[in-house]
Design a protein around this motif. Structure first.
Motif, mmCIF file in Angstrom:
data_model
loop_
_atom_site.group_PDB
_atom_site.id
_atom_site.type_symbol
_atom_site.label_atom_id
_atom_site.label_comp_id
_atom_site.label_asym_id
_atom_site.label_seq_id
_atom_site.Cartn_x
_atom_site.Cartn_y
_atom_site.Cartn_z
ATOM 1 N N SER A 128 0.745 -1.267 -0.048
ATOM 2 C CA SER A 128 0.096 -0.064 0.120
ATOM 3 C C SER A 128 0.984 1.318 0.116
ATOM 4 C CB SER A 128 -0.822 -0.080 1.275
ATOM 5 O OG SER A 128 -1.680 -1.033 1.321
ATOM 6 N N PHE A 129 0.416 2.616 -0.575
ATOM 7 C CA PHE A 129 1.056 3.639 -0.433
ATOM 8 C C PHE A 129 0.450 4.463 0.524
ATOM 9 C CE2 PHE A 129 3.758 2.498 -3.581
ATOM 10 C CZ PHE A 129 4.962 3.402 -3.863
ATOM 11 N N VAL A 130 1.005 5.218 1.359
ATOM 12 C CA VAL A 130 0.542 6.272 2.234
ATOM 13 C C VAL A 130 0.924 7.430 1.958
ATOM 14 C CG1 VAL A 130 0.224 7.107 4.630
ATOM 15 C CG2 VAL A 130 0.353 4.542 4.074
ATOM 16 N N VAL A 131 0.161 8.517 1.344
ATOM 17 C CA VAL A 131 0.622 9.725 0.555
ATOM 18 C C VAL A 131 0.235 11.016 1.860
ATOM 19 C CG1 VAL A 131 0.431 11.356 -1.338
ATOM 20 C CG2 VAL A 131 0.398 8.887 -1.526
ATOM 21 N N LEU A 132 1.227 11.597 2.131
ATOM 22 C CA LEU A 132 1.049 12.681 3.041
ATOM 23 C C LEU A 132 0.872 14.109 2.369
ATOM 24 C CD1 LEU A 132 3.867 11.531 5.511
ATOM 25 C CD2 LEU A 132 1.528 10.586 5.332
ATOM 26 N N SER A 133 0.244 14.740 2.933
ATOM 27 C CA SER A 133 0.411 16.244 2.349
ATOM 28 C C SER A 133 1.375 16.974 2.520
ATOM 29 C CB SER A 133 -1.022 17.001 3.112
ATOM 30 O OG SER A 133 -0.907 16.878 4.589
ATOM 31 N N GLN A 153 -13.731 13.695 -6.079
ATOM 32 C CA GLN A 153 -14.363 14.155 -4.988
ATOM 33 C C GLN A 153 -13.667 14.057 -3.767
ATOM 34 O OE1 GLN A 153 -18.419 12.883 -5.086
ATOM 35 N NE2 GLN A 153 -18.929 13.806 -3.105
ATOM 36 N N ASP A 154 -12.862 12.785 -3.405
ATOM 37 C CA ASP A 154 -12.199 12.780 -2.043
ATOM 38 C C ASP A 154 -10.905 13.780 -2.153
ATOM 39 O OD1 ASP A 154 -13.807 10.697 -1.229
ATOM 40 O OD2 ASP A 154 -12.655 9.183 -2.061
ATOM 41 N N LEU A 155 -10.418 14.045 -3.342
ATOM 42 C CA LEU A 155 -9.249 14.759 -3.507
ATOM 43 C C LEU A 155 -9.515 16.212 -3.059
ATOM 44 C CD1 LEU A 155 -7.542 13.552 -6.713
ATOM 45 C CD2 LEU A 155 -7.018 12.936 -4.386
ATOM 46 N N ARG A 156 -10.770 16.758 -3.478
ATOM 47 C CA ARG A 156 -11.220 17.954 -3.173
ATOM 48 C C ARG A 156 -11.546 18.207 -1.765
ATOM 49 N NH1 ARG A 156 -13.770 17.575 -8.230
ATOM 50 N NH2 ARG A 156 -15.817 17.204 -7.298
ATOM 51 N N ALA A 157 -12.337 17.092 -1.509
ATOM 52 C CA ALA A 157 -12.280 17.063 0.209
ATOM 53 C C ALA A 157 -11.266 17.160 1.178
ATOM 54 C CB ALA A 157 -13.179 15.810 0.434
ATOM 55 N N LEU A 158 -10.320 16.630 0.841
ATOM 56 C CA LEU A 158 -9.002 16.941 1.661
ATOM 57 C C LEU A 158 -8.158 18.133 1.401
ATOM 58 C CD1 LEU A 158 -7.704 13.204 0.338
ATOM 59 C CD2 LEU A 158 -7.598 14.003 2.845
ATOM 60 N N ASP A 159 -8.267 18.716 0.218
ATOM 61 C CA ASP A 159 -7.815 19.997 -0.024
ATOM 62 C C ASP A 159 -8.426 21.123 0.987
ATOM 63 O OD1 ASP A 159 -5.777 19.277 -1.514
ATOM 64 O OD2 ASP A 159 -6.794 19.380 -3.613
ATOM 65 N N THR A 160 -9.875 20.765 1.036
ATOM 66 C CA THR A 160 -10.660 21.912 1.694
ATOM 67 C C THR A 160 -10.706 21.386 3.161
ATOM 68 O OG1 THR A 160 -12.764 20.615 1.320
ATOM 69 C CG2 THR A 160 -12.244 22.483 -0.236
ATOM 70 N N TYR A 176 -3.721 5.276 0.615
ATOM 71 C CA TYR A 176 -4.134 6.247 1.747
ATOM 72 C C TYR A 176 -3.768 7.571 1.388
ATOM 73 C CZ TYR A 176 -4.936 1.572 3.977
ATOM 74 O OH TYR A 176 -5.529 0.013 4.127
ATOM 75 N N LEU A 177 -4.534 8.512 1.460
ATOM 76 C CA LEU A 177 -4.334 9.832 1.287
ATOM 77 C C LEU A 177 -4.471 10.516 2.616
ATOM 78 C CD1 LEU A 177 -6.267 10.493 -2.194
ATOM 79 C CD2 LEU A 177 -3.742 9.802 -1.662
ATOM 80 N N GLU A 178 -3.466 11.287 3.094
ATOM 81 C CA GLU A 178 -3.370 11.540 4.658
ATOM 82 C C GLU A 178 -3.345 13.265 4.426
ATOM 83 O OE1 GLU A 178 -4.392 9.490 7.316
ATOM 84 O OE2 GLU A 178 -4.322 7.860 6.056
ATOM 85 N N LEU A 179 -4.261 13.957 5.243
ATOM 86 C CA LEU A 179 -3.900 15.241 5.345
ATOM 87 C C LEU A 179 -3.442 15.383 6.760
ATOM 88 C CD1 LEU A 179 -4.258 18.379 4.729
ATOM 89 C CD2 LEU A 179 -6.642 18.135 5.671
ATOM 90 N N ILE A 180 -2.157 15.869 6.982
ATOM 91 C CA ILE A 180 -1.448 15.638 8.345
ATOM 92 C C ILE A 180 -1.119 17.151 8.739
ATOM 93 C CG2 ILE A 180 -0.588 13.515 8.303
ATOM 94 C CD1 ILE A 180 2.302 14.542 7.902
ATOM 95 N N PRO A 181 -0.987 17.338 9.900
ATOM 96 C CA PRO A 181 -0.449 18.658 10.602
ATOM 97 C C PRO A 181 0.989 19.182 9.871
ATOM 98 C CG PRO A 181 -0.990 17.702 12.347
ATOM 99 C CD PRO A 181 -1.083 16.411 11.122
ATOM 100 N N PHE A 182 1.101 20.342 9.579
ATOM 101 C CA PHE A 182 2.494 20.699 8.900
ATOM 102 C C PHE A 182 3.211 21.150 9.928
ATOM 103 C CE2 PHE A 182 4.517 24.763 7.021
ATOM 104 C CZ PHE A 182 5.620 23.823 6.231
ATOM 105 N N TYR A 183 4.466 20.447 9.887
ATOM 106 C CA TYR A 183 5.632 20.759 10.696
ATOM 107 C C TYR A 183 6.399 21.587 10.188
ATOM 108 C CZ TYR A 183 3.214 16.525 12.562
ATOM 109 O OH TYR A 183 2.266 15.542 12.858
ATOM 110 N N GLU A 184 6.648 22.794 10.344
ATOM 111 C CA GLU A 184 7.589 23.826 9.781
ATOM 112 C C GLU A 184 8.951 23.544 10.166
ATOM 113 O OE1 GLU A 184 6.965 28.470 8.134
ATOM 114 O OE2 GLU A 184 5.647 27.634 9.562
#
Length: 219
Positions: A128-133, A153-160, A176-184
């Motif tokens: 499986s691939f896990v793709v992080l924002s 539709q899922d891609l847009r929901a992640l972006d918003t 797996y597409l994962e929107l995660i907190p941005f660590y600067e």
């Protein structure tokens, strides 16, 4: 029940809290038994300034993950040497961990290039691939990859930010597409800070900070 193993590769030059926090977030979300950190071997012609030896980068990762029993270090790519292709690493890990479900963790920016990877279709069928924002990239960009178009539709929901996770399945592929907190925090910035004599405290574990200072890395 099959063991679930996350795979996180990279230069780790140096490893920092952004890597560790993202790995722990994904381990928790996907209920992975363990996350395997795999520092890449860097050939001599690598065009990146201030690259410590493979042994030093391995040691920094070992120090960084020492306090987390769910994290493990692998030197599989360093031992192999030369240019590491992900397909070679995944095939070797499947032999090393028979019956284990592998999840390869990567950034959105890297996954956008998946069709240029060696044997990419076979690779997607093996794990499986896990793709992080990633800052500066949108999940909607993935629609240009043929098998991801169905998930617009899922891609847009992640972006918003309506959802933080989506799963795309197509044939034998699971992403797996994962929107995660941005660590600067970035390895590039850490190297520049050390070179400029500035503090790197709270950017990475104290043990790694001490290792960098003691070994005069990036100075």
């Amino acid at each position: 029940m099959a063991q679930k193993l996350g795979i996180l590769g990279g230069t780790f030059n140096p490893v920092h809290y952004g890597h560790l926090a993202a790995a722990e977030e994904i381990r928790d979300r996907l209920k992975l038994d363990r996350v395997l950190f795999i520092p890449s071997f860097l050939p001599p012609h690598k065009h990146e300034e201030d690259v410590p030896s493979a042994a030093q980068r391995l040691e920094m990762v070992r120090l960084a993950i020492a306090g987390n029993p769910n994290f493990k270090l692998s030197d599989i790519e360093v031992r192999r040497g030369g240019k590491s292709y992900t397909i070679d690493t995944i095939e070797a890990l499947l032999q090393q961990y028979p019956g284990t479900e592998l999840s390869f963790i990567t950034g959105l920016d890297s996954f956008l290039e998946i069709q240029t990877w060696k044997d990419w279709e076979r690779l997607l069928s093996l794990c499986s691939f896990v793709v992080l924002s990633r800052p500066g990239y949108t999940f909607a960009d993935l629609a240009k990859i043929g098998f991801m178009k169905q998930a617009e539709q899922d891609l847009r929901a992640l972006d918003t930010g309506q959802v933080v996770q989506a799963v795309v399945g197509c044939g034998g592929f699971k992403v797996y597409l994962e929107l995660i907190p941005f660590y600067e925090i970035s390895s590039t910035d850490i190297r520049a800070r050390v070179h400029g004599g500035r503090t790197i405290k709270y950017h990475l574990p104290e043990t790694v900070e001490h290792y960098i200072i003691e070994n005069k890395l990036y100075a």
